[in-house]
Design an enzyme around this catalytic site. Structure first.
Site, PDB file in Angstrom:
ATOM      1  N   PHE A 164       0.911  -1.223  -0.003  1.00  0.00           N
ATOM      2  CA  PHE A 164       0.006   0.018  -0.026  1.00  0.00           C
ATOM      3  C   PHE A 164       0.871   1.384   0.034  1.00  0.00           C
ATOM      4  CE2 PHE A 164      -2.804  -2.607   3.106  1.00  0.00           C
ATOM      5  CZ  PHE A 164      -3.145  -3.477   1.836  1.00  0.00           C
ATOM      6  N   GLU A 251       0.815  13.550   9.299  1.00  0.00           N
ATOM      7  CA  GLU A 251       0.132  13.122   8.431  1.00  0.00           C
ATOM      8  C   GLU A 251      -1.415  13.203   8.887  1.00  0.00           C
ATOM      9  OE1 GLU A 251       1.441   9.291   7.440  1.00  0.00           O
ATOM     10  OE2 GLU A 251      -0.714   8.670   6.553  1.00  0.00           O
TER      11      GLU A 251
END
Lengths: 386, 278
Positions: A164, A251
């Site tokens: 991913f 993030e």
């Protein structure tokens, strides 16, 4: 054409407003006209990264000595919100992974030599970064990663698999987390490394097909006796877990801002639609249930966004904010789901058709309750601090 | 070459439906403001005339931007400084105390002080669409003027430009004018096409990206340090009485629903009898 944008927080300085205006114009004039093509191609062209590099928006928080802007977290929030207003989540994620989630590791904890070598081309958009933490057997549970890095003379040898990985197919600079001390407690034996594309033994095993974010490339990576120079160790050996957790704060804050940008765009598109679409002799907007639904979604989105800007301001002042950032990740991404699904519902059958922006936005939004720490994990982080 | 660019902020045209009429005034509180697009084109044109397109970081002249309004218009001026303008002047006054003629007379005073080689303005502001200021300044200064420029090429030696060749689109063709400097030029939309502006510094065949340039982050930060001075309208114009009086404002009538026609024959009939266009 309706424009629905949230009010500027009163504490934003003038230069942040100017930055927003520039990014917004870039998104409207450059990104939106090309976004559909990138969705088909499965990646953002390098020329676009270079153009953003010229605008100085790929390294706003990186040190000025290496070509960055030397600014604080507020600019990351503005960038994430405005890029997300493009409605192309893949484009936004590809850019933000590069600026604030991968290369930022080098900016924050790299040696002078590493900064000198990697930051300028990354800030110019010539070399693109990816961050490789997730593995087939370890997602939100970062301490469970199994990729090994074994010291051998002047090198480390990497073995393992990552998955991913955004920008993983076409990226150049990979920040890789690997276990350097098998005996230590899980979180105390992880280190970070800089791995360049083309390193023998490092390969892209698969370009992954995703539910959404189709304009960003996502890879499964494999390391087999991948030998990298010892000088590519990023930060202290065995301190990688803490570096990962630190960057997760950036993030997660940006995911709050991405949610805000996507919410405002989804609401904007929907207000536009329901004001023209007619049913039973009047526009949908003239039906109280419809406009109140949108007003309610707008209120929820505005509140979630306010928490994001508040946290950015707290971080800008140098205050600790982990609980609030965890709340942002848990809450804003969930509000986003409610907003985009509510907006698709008001689009009726049109919203279910490929080619309608809200259809893509629903798919793009889905990952935000998962990536960067799943909602369930984030709620635990909040609970720990209650 | 030194260029003076007058800038105006206008109510965001994308949100024009939020403008409220209050008697003989427009209610402006709560509106979002944007630079007048034609003025942004003028700034872009001024920058292109004072640089080598291939090395834009090195300035080859001076661009001074000026705007009229309260303190908040400094945001508009800072944005122009961020894209590359060198200095800014704000004339402290509110919109309701201005008309095109007063703006032109005040600008004349600024021109006499600044002594630019060129006054470059947008052809009109997209709020009032008056389209007066450029022409009036030229008249008051006694300078040659070229309006609605679609392309501009500067002539002369670098640093000693003497004239501009200005193209203007008209029905069925282009008018080419040569104006000797100092002059007043107003610009149209097409001026920001890739090859519309050519300075004496820029190589033949050089192409700009289409449209107005983006301000880089570094330039945004640097704009804070560029000079921005304030002037008073009273010191620029002896007579501040307005020549234009606004008697009222009305919103355009709502569009009426269209008519569906069965076939071409009916369409032709209606075009003849109702629309009277055939």
């Amino acid at each position: 054409m309706t424009e629905f944008v949230f009010k500027e927080p009163s504490f934003l300085p003038e230069e942040m407003l100017m930055l927003r205006a520039q990014v917004r114009r870039f998104v409207e004039t450059v990104v939106i006209p090309q976004g559909d093509a990138w969705e088909v191609d499965g990646f953002v062209p390098r020329a676009i990264f270079k153009q953003m590099g010229e605008m100085g928006i790929l390294g706003m928080r990186h040190p000025e000595a290496h070509g960055g802007g030397g600014l604080g977290p507020m600019c990351s929030v503005i960038l994430a919100e405005e890029l997300s207003r493009s409605s192309y989540g893949g484009f936004a994620s590809s850019t933000l992974v590069h600026t604030d989630m991968s290369i930022s590791h080098i900016a924050k904890r790299g040696t002078d030599a590493q900064k000198k070598k990697y930051l300028p081309p990354a800030i110019r958009g010539e070399k693109i970064g990816a961050v490789c933490v997730t593995e087939p057997g370890a997602g939100s549970d970062v301490a469970a990663i199994a990729t090994r890095a074994t010291r051998d003379g002047d090198s480390y040898v990497l073995d393992g698999a990552k998955t991913f990985i955004t920008n993983g197919v076409y990226g150049d600079i990979y920040i890789v987390a690997a276990r350097t001390d098998a005996k230590a407690k899980a979180s105390r034996g992880i280190s970070l490394f800089i791995v360049e594309k083309g390193t023998p033994g490092f390969s892209v095993t698969r370009k992954l097909e995703k539910h959404g974010w189709r304009s960003s490339d996502t890879a499964e990576l494999y390391f087999e006796d991948a030998r990298i120079p010892a000088e590519n160790l990023l930060g202290e050996e065995n301190a990688g877990f803490y570096g990962i957790m630190d960057t997760f704060q950036d993030e997660r804050l940006q995911i709050g801002a991405m949610s805000a940008g996507q919410c405002s765009k989804a609401i904007e598109l929907t207000v536009d639609y329901v004001k023209t679409r007619k049913a039973f002799g009047e526009t949908l907007w003239e039906k109280q249930a419809v406009r109140q639904k949108l007003a309610s979604l707008a209120a929820k989105a505005a509140a979630a966004r306010a928490l994001t800007y508040e946290a950015a301001q707290i971080l800008a002042e140098g205050r600790e904010c982990i609980r609030e950032v965890s709340m942002i990740k848990a809450h804003c991404a969930e509000v986003l789901q409610e907003v985009v699904h509510g907006c698709l519902q008001l689009h009726g059958g049109t919203g279910y058709m490929i080619g309608t922006p809200i259809e893509r936005m629903v798919r793009d939004a889905r990952v935000l309750t998962i990536g960067g720490g799943a909602t369930e994990v984030m709620l635990e982080e909040v609970a720990k601090r209650m | 070459m030194k260029i003076l660019v007058p800038l105006k902020r206008v109510a965001d045209p994308d949100n024009a439906n939020k403008v409220k009429v209050a008697g003989t005034k427009l209610e402006t509180t709560g509106l979002e403001w944007k630079p007048n697009p034609f003025d942004e084109y003028a700034v872009e044109t001024a920058l292109r005339l004072t640089e080598n397109g291939a090395a834009t970081k090195q300035r080859q002249g001076e661009v001074v931007v000026v705007s009229f309004g309260p303190k908040e218009v400094e945001a508009t001026l800072r944005a122009a400084l961020a894209t590359g303008a060198d200095r800014a002047i704000r004339v402290d006054v509110t919109d309701d105390k201005l008309d095109g003629d007063l703006v032109a007379r005040a600008l004349k005073a600024i021109v006499e002080k600044e002594k630019p080689d060129l006054v470059l303005c947008g052809k009109q502001a997209v709020d009032g669409d008056s389209n007066q200021v450029g022409q009036l300044i030229a008249e008051y200064l006694g300078w040659p003027q070229a309006t609605f420029a679609g392309s501009i090429k500067s002539e002369g030696a670098p640093g000693k430009e003497t004239a501009l060749v200005v193209h203007r689109e008209v029905d069925g063709g282009t008018i080419n004018l040569k104006v000797t400097l100092p002059a007043v030029v107003s610009v149209d939309l097409r001026i920001v096409a890739p090859t519309s502006v050519k300075s004496v510094y820029t190589a033949d065949g050089f192409k700009y990206p289409d449209g107005v340039r983006f301000a880089a982050l570094m330039a945004i930060m640097a704009a804070k340090k560029k000079p921005l001075v304030e002037e008073k309208i009273e010191t620029l114009a002896a007579d501040t009485a307005l020549k234009i009086e606004y008697l009222g404002f009305e919103l355009p009538a709502a569009r009426k629903a269209g008519v569906k026609v069965k076939d071409v024959a009916e369409l032709v009939t209606r075009l003849k009898s109702e629309a009277k266009v055939l």
